[in-house]
Write a protein that holds these residues in place. Sequence first.
Motif, PDB file in Angstrom:
ATOM      1  N   ALA A   1       5.040   2.765 -13.317  1.00  0.00           N
ATOM      2  CA  ALA A   1       6.338   2.832 -12.643  1.00  0.00           C
ATOM      3  C   ALA A   1       7.342   1.934 -13.351  1.00  0.00           C
ATOM      4  O   ALA A   1       6.986   0.898 -13.916  1.00  0.00           O
ATOM      5  N   PHE A   2       8.589   2.362 -13.312  1.00  0.00           N
ATOM      6  CA  PHE A   2       9.691   1.608 -13.895  1.00  0.00           C
ATOM      7  C   PHE A   2      10.929   1.916 -13.054  1.00  0.00           C
ATOM      8  O   PHE A   2      10.980   2.918 -12.354  1.00  0.00           O
ATOM      9  N   PHE A   3      11.910   1.030 -13.141  1.00  0.00           N
ATOM     10  CA  PHE A   3      13.133   1.198 -12.354  1.00  0.00           C
ATOM     11  C   PHE A   3      14.315   1.445 -13.273  1.00  0.00           C
ATOM     12  O   PHE A   3      14.446   0.798 -14.308  1.00  0.00           O
ATOM     13  N   LEU A   4      15.168   2.371 -12.899  1.00  0.00           N
ATOM     14  CA  LEU A   4      16.402   2.569 -13.641  1.00  0.00           C
ATOM     15  C   LEU A   4      17.570   2.560 -12.662  1.00  0.00           C
ATOM     16  O   LEU A   4      17.447   3.047 -11.532  1.00  0.00           O
ATOM     17  N   GLY A   5      18.673   1.987 -13.091  1.00  0.00           N
ATOM     18  CA  GLY A   5      19.905   2.091 -12.324  1.00  0.00           C
ATOM     19  C   GLY A   5      20.786   3.117 -12.998  1.00  0.00           C
ATOM     20  O   GLY A   5      20.286   4.051 -13.629  1.00  0.00           O
ATOM     21  N   GLY A   6      22.093   2.943 -12.880  1.00  0.00           N
ATOM     22  CA  GLY A   6      22.978   3.888 -13.544  1.00  0.00           C
ATOM     23  C   GLY A   6      24.393   3.689 -13.063  1.00  0.00           C
ATOM     24  O   GLY A   6      24.626   3.500 -11.853  1.00  0.00           O
TER      25      GLY A   6
ATOM     26  N   PRO B   1      -7.733  -3.239  -6.383  1.00  0.00           N
ATOM     27  CA  PRO B   1      -7.526  -3.684  -7.771  1.00  0.00           C
ATOM     28  C   PRO B   1      -6.114  -4.253  -7.910  1.00  0.00           C
ATOM     29  O   PRO B   1      -5.167  -3.728  -7.315  1.00  0.00           O
ATOM     30  N   PRO B   2      -5.973  -5.306  -8.680  1.00  0.00           N
ATOM     31  CA  PRO B   2      -4.681  -5.981  -8.748  1.00  0.00           C
ATOM     32  C   PRO B   2      -3.587  -5.102  -9.374  1.00  0.00           C
ATOM     33  O   PRO B   2      -3.874  -4.200 -10.143  1.00  0.00           O
ATOM     34  N   LEU B   3      -2.353  -5.382  -8.987  1.00  0.00           N
ATOM     35  CA  LEU B   3      -1.194  -4.712  -9.582  1.00  0.00           C
ATOM     36  C   LEU B   3      -0.629  -5.637 -10.652  1.00  0.00           C
ATOM     37  O   LEU B   3      -0.328  -6.800 -10.388  1.00  0.00           O
ATOM     38  N   ARG B   4      -0.506  -5.113 -11.884  1.00  0.00           N
ATOM     39  CA  ARG B   4       0.104  -5.896 -12.961  1.00  0.00           C
ATOM     40  C   ARG B   4       1.611  -5.668 -12.951  1.00  0.00           C
ATOM     41  O   ARG B   4       2.059  -4.523 -12.879  1.00  0.00           O
TER      42      ARG B   4
ATOM     43  N   ASP C   1       2.739   2.402  -4.339  1.00  0.00           N
ATOM     44  CA  ASP C   1       1.381   2.624  -3.860  1.00  0.00           C
ATOM     45  C   ASP C   1       0.529   3.326  -4.920  1.00  0.00           C
ATOM     46  O   ASP C   1       0.932   4.350  -5.473  1.00  0.00           O
ATOM     47  N   GLY C   2      -0.618   2.747  -5.235  1.00  0.00           N
ATOM     48  CA  GLY C   2      -1.533   3.381  -6.178  1.00  0.00           C
ATOM     49  C   GLY C   2      -1.261   3.060  -7.637  1.00  0.00           C
ATOM     50  O   GLY C   2      -2.020   3.468  -8.518  1.00  0.00           O
ATOM     51  N   CYS C   3      -0.163   2.353  -7.931  1.00  0.00           N
ATOM     52  CA  CYS C   3       0.145   2.013  -9.326  1.00  0.00           C
ATOM     53  C   CYS C   3      -0.772   0.899  -9.822  1.00  0.00           C
ATOM     54  O   CYS C   3      -1.210   0.054  -9.048  1.00  0.00           O
ATOM     55  N   ARG C   4      -1.040   0.904 -11.141  1.00  0.00           N
ATOM     56  CA  ARG C   4      -1.828  -0.177 -11.744  1.00  0.00           C
ATOM     57  C   ARG C   4      -0.929  -1.181 -12.461  1.00  0.00           C
ATOM     58  O   ARG C   4      -1.217  -2.347 -12.573  1.00  0.00           O
TER      59      ARG C   4
ATOM     60  N   ALA D   1       4.284  -5.649  -3.391  1.00  0.00           N
ATOM     61  CA  ALA D   1       3.179  -4.693  -3.554  1.00  0.00           C
ATOM     62  C   ALA D   1       1.943  -5.408  -4.097  1.00  0.00           C
ATOM     63  O   ALA D   1       0.822  -5.167  -3.654  1.00  0.00           O
ATOM     64  N   ARG D   2       2.159  -6.325  -5.047  1.00  0.00           N
ATOM     65  CA  ARG D   2       1.051  -7.089  -5.616  1.00  0.00           C
ATOM     66  C   ARG D   2       0.381  -7.961  -4.552  1.00  0.00           C
ATOM     67  O   ARG D   2      -0.845  -8.013  -4.449  1.00  0.00           O
TER      68      ARG D   2
END
Lengths: 260, 260, 269, 269
Positions: free
Chosen positions: B87-92, B54-57, B23-26, B44-45
């Motif tokens: 925002a980015f995703f990480l696993g582990g 505004p669009p989400l890239r 939410d709120g990310c560009r 989300a997009r």
Amino acid sequence: MTQDMTPATPREILICTVAGLLDGCRCVAVGAASPVPAAGAMLARALRDSTGEPPLRISILGSEAHNFFTNGSVELFDAAGQGRIDAFFLGGGQIDRQGNINLVGLGDYPRSAPRWPGSFGSGYLYYVVPRVILYREEHSPRVFVDKVDFISTPGTSEPGTYRPGGPYALLTGKALFDFNKDKRGFRLKSLHPDHTLAEVTEATGFAFDHDPDPATTPGPDAATLHLLRTRVMDELAETYPAFAAELRAGIETTDRKATV
Amino acid sequence: MTQDMTPATPREILICTVAGLLDGCRCVAVGAASPVPAAGAMLARALRDSTGEPPLRISILGSEAHNFFTNGSVELFDAAGQGRIDAFFLGGGQIDRQGNINLVGLGDYPRSAPRWPGSFGSGYLYYVVPRVILYREEHSPRVFVDKVDFISTPGTSEPGTYRPGGPYALLTGKALFDFNKDKRGFRLKSLHPDHTLAEVTEATGFAFDHDPDPATTPGPDAATLHLLRTRVMDELAETYPAFAAELRAGIETTDRKATV
Amino acid sequence: MATDVHRLAAQIAPGSSVAIPVDYAGVSMAFTRALIEIGTRDLTLICVPTGGMQADMLIGAGQVRAIETSAVSLGEAGGAPRFNAAVKEGSIALRDATCPAIHAGLLAAQKGVPFMPMRGLIGSDLLRNRPDWTVIDNPTSDTPDPIVLIPAIHPDVAIFHAPMADREGNVWIGRRRELAAMAYAARRTFVTVERMSETRLLDDEKMAAGTLPGLYVTDVAVAENGAWPYGLWGAYPVDQAEMARYARAARSDDGFADYIAARAAEVVS
Amino acid sequence: MATDVHRLAAQIAPGSSVAIPVDYAGVSMAFTRALIEIGTRDLTLICVPTGGMQADMLIGAGQVRAIETSAVSLGEAGGAPRFNAAVKEGSIALRDATCPAIHAGLLAAQKGVPFMPMRGLIGSDLLRNRPDWTVIDNPTSDTPDPIVLIPAIHPDVAIFHAPMADREGNVWIGRRRELAAMAYAARRTFVTVERMSETRLLDDEKMAAGTLPGLYVTDVAVAENGAWPYGLWGAYPVDQAEMARYARAARSDDGFADYIAARAAEVVS
């Protein structure tokens, strides 16, 4: 073909001298507004091709046709930093005894008067390109001074400073000099035809080493002159039409004089 | 349209939860092998588009169709360093109490056994991307440990270290956590439907804060679920065909159960 | 379409630092004219890495407080008269640089680091006059090795002209990658283009290779011949006669004012 | 044409450091097979920024002394079996990195500077295990600000596969600019291509934007399907079945040896 050629004009001798200074280079970059250096580089390339040696790469900045860079204007500097550019040309509003170059202006910085355009890439390329050829056709005491008003880029650096590059030669309308890094000064290598040591000493605002009886800058052999007047002239006409026309007119003038 | 929809599957709830976290990310970047995060970003997009915000890239790394970078694989890191990636995703392989992540392997480095692929971009992105969402579906004590064997990238940094980014949430197959930077630890935000606090406590190899009676992760509303099962499913099928098929099969299974 | 360029130019706040490209890379002269009409003041120009008529006109219009550049000139048309006059009068702050130093500062911003190291510069009066440039002893060397650190340059705005953009804001820049470097480093980027592409530039692998993604582009306006009197690579050449006309006119304050007024009148009529 | 690839591979000296690209950017598997047949030893691999089957095969063949990488994996086909085994046995020297650190090291070489600063890394075990990475206090900051310096990476050789090259050695790399970054940084660059272009790539502005100039390219050989079983962008996809076949075979030393022998036999027959 050689019999009916008129002798080399002073400009042609300059161009051939430039070509000689590029001996052994793999890659040469030339500034946009430098037709004599560009012509010299084109001649060196043509000579190389005629002997079957590895080709000489030339990049003329700002030219679309003679520019093989694809990474924007930074690529020349990157390539120079990588050691891939063997030779580059620099001019200068002032050039001094120690090879310091001023491209910024006269008087007290920052309020220079006159102000010249600025240092361009000199503050980097002079340090990293092995053969920087200083080229200034006007040979006068206002250009060749004892000490520049502003050092856009210095001729030498203190020991311990990263400096693989620097001045390799100084070519003017009257003479050719080389540069002695240890002595931090120029040495007259040859006088162009019809110029004298006394004239050059007077026109140079700094002291320089020289032989008592300096050599004369050699003119081109017939094959070289032919190449310059054919292939190189055609290449030049594409990128520097006005200069090529001027060069041609010079040859014709000489020709008329010779036949009078 | 809403009446005849089967309820959201657990995977769909995960996808909707991811969408909520964005939410709120560009601009969001997703690793190549991350279909649930990618689906969440696509949802989300789609939601954003349906409300006229505004669009989400979205950039899915390694994808040709869903990758708008043109400067090679370094551009994601540059853009993140410029603050353009929200925002980015990480696993582990291991994630510990303090949010430290191990992507290198178990045992004494360098002779890890097993050895996992390696740290990828985590040693940078975890520091500079404001919302790093830790996503690991397997929720077990071997993944969520008290202390990782190797810190590919740390959950928090000492004061005075440049660290605009860091862990924002931890999403697993059982629960959603957020991260408290000051306390350097996770806090249970909600349990997914059909999971209990006792179960999650047992499955987590580290201590975490929680309410006495944690909330349940909300499912999507009908419109969101519809968007997921239509536009987003189509987009997913292009990039992650196997995953999309699996997701569809899950819905059908739920459907059959519901109608039994 | 002039209205469109004004919409962009109106978004530049007074006091902004503005990155502008080298002569041959795609100069938005349409944007320059709009900025002069609006009269946005106290600009800091960052020439990437040199400036020309665009910088000279904004200086002549009294809208420039400071300039960072490796050179300002009109090329074949000679020196930059309003720049040179302003230097003589001391009416603009000068940050003289050398080309790769400007590239280095932008690159530091692109990379999200506070500085970039750079060779050269040591012993020059450029360095002596740049208190923001720091010399350190290379920490990765066993022997003494002085090296200059160039701090990141974060322009508020980057402005340039390009052949085309698409509806997503992706802009075709070809091999003029300094335009991308400017946009990466800048907070906001405004682009004028010759035309809009009806197809998505990223969908064609050949076009994609020379495309700046819309991620970096704040706003785009169409401005045909928007680089004039500069040329645009692959499209039209420099109008040398107009450059020379400007060069002559701008030798004096009055001549410059007349030139600007005449241009403005042309636009209105 | 196999001979041509061998001519390139034969120019790699034992002990060379070799930069190789990420899976999807254009991996020259044809070159990999030639290197294995020749048996060039003691290589240091620099994965830009991660490695896959190419690294795994060279490690399996016992030709790799050290590897700098941010990861090694076979993607959907799973972990890299020969890499993982070599790590367990301690038979290769590891320089674990994170992607942008490898890009930073190459960029330093591109720029001719001894190091690049980089954010991140502080507090990680990556940094703890990299004595060549230096932490300094940012000299351009008024407050304490630790930052890592990554030394320049100068690969002896860069190797990759691309769709085409022209007779001048210019290579079309499209938007895969990491390939250019590798070539800028490396002393020598060898490229395999699907085909030779009969036209000069720099003569077309669209192609030029995605072209690596021949200045950086030491030698080129045609190798059709040269990325296989990897894919080549815009040309052919990954052969996942072959990747899986390799992944299974390479679980054991014997399986790996059989796989290599079978491939070599195919080439001969």
